[in-house]
Design an enzyme around this catalytic site. Structure first.
Site, PDB file in Angstrom:
ATOM      1  CB  THR A  61     -13.693   3.897  -4.102  1.00  0.00           C
ATOM      2  OG1 THR A  61     -14.384   2.838  -3.443  1.00  0.00           O
ATOM      3  CG2 THR A  61     -13.491   5.054  -3.146  1.00  0.00           C
ATOM      4  CD  GLU A  92     -11.098   6.634  -0.897  1.00  0.00           C
ATOM      5  OE1 GLU A  92     -10.525   7.071  -1.920  1.00  0.00           O
ATOM      6  OE2 GLU A  92     -11.322   5.429  -0.714  1.00  0.00           O
ATOM      7  CE  LYS A 131       6.871  -7.373   3.281  1.00  0.00           C
ATOM      8  NZ  LYS A 131       6.202  -7.384   4.531  1.00  0.00           N
ATOM      9  CD1 TRP A 164       7.278  -4.835   0.922  1.00  0.00           C
ATOM     10  CD2 TRP A 164       7.271  -2.655   1.458  1.00  0.00           C
ATOM     11  NE1 TRP A 164       6.287  -4.631   1.843  1.00  0.00           N
ATOM     12  CE2 TRP A 164       6.258  -3.315   2.188  1.00  0.00           C
ATOM     13  CE3 TRP A 164       7.437  -1.289   1.619  1.00  0.00           C
ATOM     14  CZ2 TRP A 164       5.431  -2.637   3.088  1.00  0.00           C
ATOM     15  CZ3 TRP A 164       6.620  -0.616   2.508  1.00  0.00           C
ATOM     16  CH2 TRP A 164       5.629  -1.291   3.239  1.00  0.00           C
TER      17      TRP A 164
END
Ligand code: ADP
Length: 548
Positions: A187, A332, A445, A450
């Site tokens: 990754t 993944e 935030k 959010w």
């Protein structure tokens, strides 16, 4: 009672055997680092892969050892895909866009034994070669005649075409446990060190079946597929394997990823399907639109890796007659997790409704299960408007990172089943379509609530003067964080802060409106072409918002 069917392990080599036997004449076309357009067939690919497997055996490469590549999309890279995995070793695709220090870390961590590279990367290889003690063989992907003089800097450098020429094409692909490792991809590690994802033959084969399905990438023997997504980025989303499974023609762009080169290749090879991240399509769209061109054969493209802006969906669909399939996945998850294909129930949707749906990341393909959970880990039912963290599971989803780095990433549910937490924040609608609002580390935030940065970026990107937009949270004394919009204008286009903010009118809740806009020359992109918001946050940490 056991079933009574043949026990045949699912192995990567079987894809090549099938392609040779049933699609031997089908072409593989590659633009090469040497500058020319090279044509071969699956039959030739299979023969050269066997030669390469003999060469690797002679070089002493053992089962499970890692063989690394630093290479563009091309037929030689494809030969390595099949020869290395086919003989039971592990293909480790390195991302050449990484910083050399990161590359060193990854190659050392993977204990790569051999490294095959395109000539483009000779300077990079020369810079790291002395520090990679474990690598026993350095191989330049070219013929001896193309080897530049300064290649001598790399002691013992081998030439790929010499290796192929020196070995015969008889090689019996071995049979072994389908759970053996086939390839390895790290990754990009925007936070912390990169981690290795080790795919198995079984996971790769199952992913290939799923990827080829009609509501996934929808590939057939009649397709001509051009993967723009690099073969060093999650196995080009599985397309080299899908090519063998379906017998589709494959067209590899090599290093030429600019709009003009891609367009010419799409046309000359009558490409029907392509795939890539949104940032690469910007160059292509600008070229095609700027020159008033059309595609004569391209009908579909898969866009994923980061959110596809709705403006891009329409530019392809309405302007060029190319249907965009929005897809979501991760290193993944091999990578395919969801695709945004319609259901029969959507037949009655009007155009705006169709485009609104297409902007979502889509529904799970069979093999992948997904759910969204709240902060307490409770599943949020499909159709609830609440967003939460996206978890996935399935036979091509990671269980643990290579060498168990970081311990088990999985979270157990009440039944003891493990789920992989994606780090993405999403909702799932009543029809099962997942929509990503943010990566958890990019969430803004404000006053405890959010704000979805992707929605804000999409609105900004719909403005005709905007080439690229990133929305980040900037510290604010009252609200903790407020959104700041960072924008790259299209060349020659003009737009002011207030004009851009006015274009948000009526599209979002008022308190979501970015507090300010900054215009920059470029937004930093990571090794896989994604915006690096962590770098932007760093850059604008002390930015004085007008409301602060
Ligand atoms: P990295 O970006 O760390 O290199 P990956 O290439 O594996 O790792 O990226 C996976 C991430 O990319 C996902 O977790 C998600 O945040 C993002 N992503 C992938 N596809 C999409 C998409 N269609 N829309 C929004 N985000 C996406």
């Amino acid at each position: 009672m056991l079933g009574q069917m043949m026990q045949q392990p699912l192995l990567v080599s079987s894809l090549l055997v099938h392609a040779e036997r049933h699609h031997g004449e089908r072409e593989i076309v590659s633009r090469r680092v040497e500058g020319d357009l090279h044509r071969t067939t699956y039959r030739e690919l299979a023969a050269r892969s066997r030669r390469l497997a003999n060469a690797l055996t002679k070089l002493g490469v053992q089962r499970s050892e890692r063989v690394a590549t630093l290479a563009w999309n091309g037929y030689r890279h494809m030969e390595l895909y099949f020869a290395v995995s086919g003989m039971g070793a592990v293909l480790h695709t390195l991302n050449p866009r990484l910083h050399p220090e990161q590359l060193l870390y990854i190659a050392e961590h993977a204990e790569d034994q051999a490294l095959f590279f395109d000539l483009t990367f000779l300077p990079l290889v020369a810079a790291v070669a002395g520090r990679l003690q474990k690598v026993r063989h350095w191989v330049a992907l070219c013929a001896r005649a193309h080897l530049p003089a300064d290649a001598a800097k790399i002691p013992g450098l081998l030439c790929y075409e010499d290796l192929i020429d020196a070995h015969h094409d008889r090689f019996d692909w071995p049979e072994f446990d389908e759970n053996s490792a086939s390839s390895l991809c790290y990754t990009s590690g925007t936070t912390g060190n990169p981690k290795g994802v080790l795919y198995s033959h079984r996971s790769t084969l199952l992913h290939t079946y799923a990827a080829a399905l009609p509501d996934a990438l929808n590939c057939s023997a009649t397709d001509s597929i051009l993967p723009v997504v690099p073969m060093f980025h999650v196995n080009a989303w599985g397309l080299p394997y899908v090519g063998c499974m379906t017998g589709a023609k494959l067209v590899f762009p090599g290093p030429a990823l600019d709009g003009k080169s891609l367009y010419e290749l799409f046309e000359s090879e009558q490409v029907t399907l392509s795939a890539g991240v949104p940032t690469v399509w910007q160059g292509l769209l600008a070229y095609v639109q700027g020159n008033g061109l059309k595609f004569s054969s391209m009908r579909r493209t898969v866009i994923g890796g980061s959110a596809c802006p709705p403006a891009m969906l329409r530019a392809f669909g309405e302007g060029l007659g190319v249907h965009v399939l929005h897809a979501w996945g991760m290193t993944e998850t091999s990578p395919l997790g969801t695709t945004c294909a319609f259901k029969a129930a959507h037949a009655g949707l009007d155009k705006d409704g169709r485009y609104a749906l297409m902007a979502k990341q889509g529904r799970a393909i069979f093999g992948v299960d997904m759910k969204v959970v709240d902060d307490a880990g409770q599943e949020l039912p499909f159709g609830s408007e609440q967003q939460g963290e996206l978890l996935v599971r399935g036979p091509w989803v990671i269980e643990s990172y290579f060498k168990d780095v970081g311990g088990s990433p999985l979270r157990s549910d009440a039944a003891g089943r493990g789920w992989f937490p994606t780090g993405d924040v999403a909702t799932i609608d009543a029809d099962g379509y997942m929509h990503i609002t943010d990566r958890s580390k990019d969430v803004i935030k404000s006053g405890g609530e959010w704000i979805g940065s992707i929605d804000l970026e999409n609105i900004a990107m719909a403005h005709p003067a905007v080439a690229m937009a990133a929305c980040i949270g900037v510290p604010h004394p009252k609200w903790d964080e407020r959104p700041l919009l960072v924008v790259v204008k299209k060349p020659g286009a003009e737009v002011t802060r207030d004009e851009l903010l006015a274009s948000f009118g009526g599209k979002i809740a008022k308190w979501w409106l970015p507090d300010d806009v900054v215009f920059v020359d470029a937004i930093p992109l990571g090794a896989t072409g994604k915006m690096q918001k962590n770098k932007l946050r760093e850059q604008f940490r002390d930015y004085q918002l007008p409301s602060a």
